[in-house]
Scaffold this motif. Structure first.
Motif, PDB file in Angstrom:
ATOM      1  N   SER A 169     -15.355  84.481 -24.416  1.00 56.17           N
ATOM      2  CA  SER A 169     -14.671  85.031 -25.584  1.00 56.17           C
ATOM      3  C   SER A 169     -13.165  84.778 -25.521  1.00 56.17           C
ATOM      4  N   ILE A 170     -12.570  84.996 -24.362  1.00 59.92           N
ATOM      5  CA  ILE A 170     -11.133  84.764 -24.197  1.00 59.92           C
ATOM      6  C   ILE A 170     -10.797  83.299 -24.465  1.00 59.92           C
ATOM      7  N   LEU A 171     -11.620  82.400 -23.949  1.00 56.76           N
ATOM      8  CA  LEU A 171     -11.327  80.972 -24.038  1.00 56.76           C
ATOM      9  C   LEU A 171     -11.676  80.369 -25.399  1.00 56.76           C
ATOM     10  N   GLU A 172     -12.240  81.173 -26.263  1.00 50.28           N
ATOM     11  CA  GLU A 172     -12.383  80.745 -27.653  1.00 50.28           C
ATOM     12  C   GLU A 172     -11.050  80.837 -28.381  1.00 50.28           C
ATOM     13  N   LYS A 173     -10.140  81.654 -27.842  1.00 51.15           N
ATOM     14  CA  LYS A 173      -8.887  81.960 -28.539  1.00 51.15           C
ATOM     15  C   LYS A 173      -7.655  81.364 -27.861  1.00 51.15           C
ATOM     16  N   GLN A 174      -7.749  81.025 -26.588  1.00 48.49           N
ATOM     17  CA  GLN A 174      -6.598  80.472 -25.879  1.00 48.49           C
ATOM     18  C   GLN A 174      -7.049  79.388 -24.914  1.00 48.49           C
ATOM     19  N   ARG A 175      -6.125  78.505 -24.590  1.00 47.43           N
ATOM     20  CA  ARG A 175      -6.496  77.318 -23.815  1.00 47.43           C
ATOM     21  C   ARG A 175      -6.823  77.647 -22.368  1.00 47.43           C
ATOM     22  N   TYR A 176      -6.077  78.568 -21.777  1.00 46.27           N
ATOM     23  CA  TYR A 176      -6.290  78.899 -20.371  1.00 46.27           C
ATOM     24  C   TYR A 176      -6.630  80.378 -20.215  1.00 46.27           C
ATOM     25  N   ILE A 177      -7.216  80.726 -19.103  1.00 49.88           N
ATOM     26  CA  ILE A 177      -7.806  82.057 -18.950  1.00 49.88           C
ATOM     27  C   ILE A 177      -6.774  83.179 -18.896  1.00 49.88           C
ATOM     28  N   ALA A 178      -5.546  82.886 -18.463  1.00 45.45           N
ATOM     29  CA  ALA A 178      -4.519  83.925 -18.391  1.00 45.45           C
ATOM     30  C   ALA A 178      -3.434  83.748 -19.441  1.00 45.45           C
ATOM     31  N   GLY A 179      -3.660  82.843 -20.405  1.00 44.09           N
ATOM     32  CA  GLY A 179      -2.663  82.635 -21.449  1.00 44.09           C
ATOM     33  C   GLY A 179      -2.563  81.174 -21.841  1.00 44.09           C
ATOM     34  N   ASP A 180      -1.350  80.731 -22.157  1.00 45.01           N
ATOM     35  CA  ASP A 180      -1.139  79.356 -22.621  1.00 45.01           C
ATOM     36  C   ASP A 180      -0.710  78.413 -21.509  1.00 45.01           C
ATOM     37  N   LEU A 237     -16.615  77.541 -22.737  1.00 40.73           N
ATOM     38  CA  LEU A 237     -16.523  77.312 -21.299  1.00 40.73           C
ATOM     39  C   LEU A 237     -16.745  75.852 -20.940  1.00 40.73           C
ATOM     40  N   LEU A 238     -17.666  75.198 -21.632  1.00 45.96           N
ATOM     41  CA  LEU A 238     -17.909  73.786 -21.357  1.00 45.96           C
ATOM     42  C   LEU A 238     -16.674  72.959 -21.667  1.00 45.96           C
ATOM     43  N   ASN A 239     -16.046  73.219 -22.812  1.00 46.15           N
ATOM     44  CA  ASN A 239     -14.851  72.461 -23.172  1.00 46.15           C
ATOM     45  C   ASN A 239     -13.667  72.818 -22.285  1.00 46.15           C
ATOM     46  N   TYR A 240     -13.596  74.052 -21.843  1.00 50.36           N
ATOM     47  CA  TYR A 240     -12.575  74.472 -20.880  1.00 50.36           C
ATOM     48  C   TYR A 240     -12.732  73.677 -19.584  1.00 50.36           C
ATOM     49  N   CYS A 241     -13.950  73.562 -19.115  1.00 47.85           N
ATOM     50  CA  CYS A 241     -14.209  72.788 -17.892  1.00 47.85           C
ATOM     51  C   CYS A 241     -13.893  71.320 -18.104  1.00 47.85           C
ATOM     52  N   ARG A 242     -14.209  70.792 -19.283  1.00 50.67           N
ATOM     53  CA  ARG A 242     -13.882  69.398 -19.583  1.00 50.67           C
ATOM     54  C   ARG A 242     -12.373  69.182 -19.538  1.00 50.67           C
ATOM     55  N   ASP A 243     -11.638  70.102 -20.121  1.00 50.31           N
ATOM     56  CA  ASP A 243     -10.176  70.015 -20.154  1.00 50.31           C
ATOM     57  C   ASP A 243      -9.623  69.897 -18.742  1.00 50.31           C
ATOM     58  N   ILE A 244     -10.059  70.756 -17.856  1.00 50.38           N
ATOM     59  CA  ILE A 244      -9.556  70.747 -16.486  1.00 50.38           C
ATOM     60  C   ILE A 244     -10.075  69.533 -15.719  1.00 50.38           C
ATOM     61  N   TYR A 245     -11.352  69.245 -15.849  1.00 51.35           N
ATOM     62  CA  TYR A 245     -11.957  68.125 -15.132  1.00 51.35           C
ATOM     63  C   TYR A 245     -11.271  66.804 -15.479  1.00 51.35           C
ATOM     64  N   GLN A 246     -10.832  66.684 -16.724  1.00 46.90           N
ATOM     65  CA  GLN A 246     -10.235  65.426 -17.179  1.00 46.90           C
ATOM     66  C   GLN A 246      -8.732  65.330 -16.913  1.00 46.90           C
ATOM     67  N   MET A 247      -8.135  66.368 -16.334  1.00 47.22           N
ATOM     68  CA  MET A 247      -6.746  66.251 -15.909  1.00 47.22           C
ATOM     69  C   MET A 247      -6.663  65.228 -14.772  1.00 47.22           C
TER      70      MET A 247
END
Length: 241
Positions: A135-146, A183-193
């Motif tokens: 739910s948090i990551l639907e609204k912001q890019r990272y888990i603790a903010g921007d 969560l999948l797209n969040y993981c993709r974002d980090i994995y692709q860094m």
């Protein structure tokens, strides 16, 4: 972002990939003159150049050491995953508190539960935390903010293993990262860094888990899985948040 992955790589190696025998050797060296139990299941930071002793065995402190105490060797020493800004630190600490209890450690509470009641409590808390993160990551890019922080590193290493290991091995099958878009797209974002994929070895991760606990997997059979890493190579939309 190179510094991020220097820290992440070292953290993952220390936390997940140290083999038991090497840790036992370290404990033997450091406790040979003391009456300390030889249980060596914790990951640790072991300094050999001068002190030849255990520096720390607490993951929450090790990750901060890796982020701040080796700047003279880092290519990007200006990066800081636990900034001094009071509000950011409070946000990171708040996230770490529930992510550690219900996700990082929650998967182990499920997997090693020895009573149905203990498992039921753990899986309920894990499921709620999983949904909270989604739910948090639907609204912001990272888990603790921007901003990308240590809280993201701590969450990512659990989500990376979730579908291929924890869902099967630790019975956390109430949820799946692959079927949870945020969560999948969040993981993709980090994995692709830059540099991250090089630190993710699913074959090694699965071999380590499925072959480390004879009481859970007597014949060390490694499930084939759905090739979660391939999903992480697909495009994401996190930069729109």
């Amino acid at each position: 972002m190179r510094r991020v992955w220097e820290a992440l790589f070292l953290l993952v190696i220390l936390a997940m990939n140290l083999i038991r025998s090497s840790m036992q050797q370290a404990f033997v060296i450091c406790t040979s003159m003391q009456e300390i139990p030889m249980e060596s299941t914790q990951f640790l930071f072991y300094g050999t150049k001068k002190a030849n002793t255990i520096v720390n065995n607490e993951s929450a402190e090790i990750i901060r050491m890796l982020s701040s105490q080796f700047n003279e060797f880092a290519k990007n020493p200006e990066l800081d995953f636990y900034p001094e800004d009071k509000d950011i630190r409070e946000a990171i600490d708040a996230v770490n508190d529930w992510v550690y209890t219900s996700l990082n450690n929650g998967v182990y509470r499920c997997g090693f539960a020895q009573a149905q009641g203990a498992y039921d409590t753990a899986i309920d808390e894990l499921t709620a935390a999983f949904d909270k993160a989604a739910s948090i990551l639907e609204k912001q890019r990272y888990i603790a903010g921007d901003t990308f922080t240590e809280a993201d590193i701590r969450l990512f290493v659990t989500l990376l293993r979730f579908d291929e290991v924890y869902t099967v091995y630790f019975k956390t099958n109430t949820r799946s990262v692959a079927t949870t878009p945020s969560l999948l797209n969040y993981c993709r974002d980090i994995y692709q860094m830059e540099g991250v994929a090089d630190t993710c070895n699913m074959e090694q991760i699965k071999t380590h888990y499925y072959c480390s606990h004879p009481h859970l997997n007597k014949f060390s059979i490694i499930p084939r899985g759905g090739n979660f890493e391939e999903l992480l190579k697909q495009p994401h939309d996190r930069d729109t948040l």
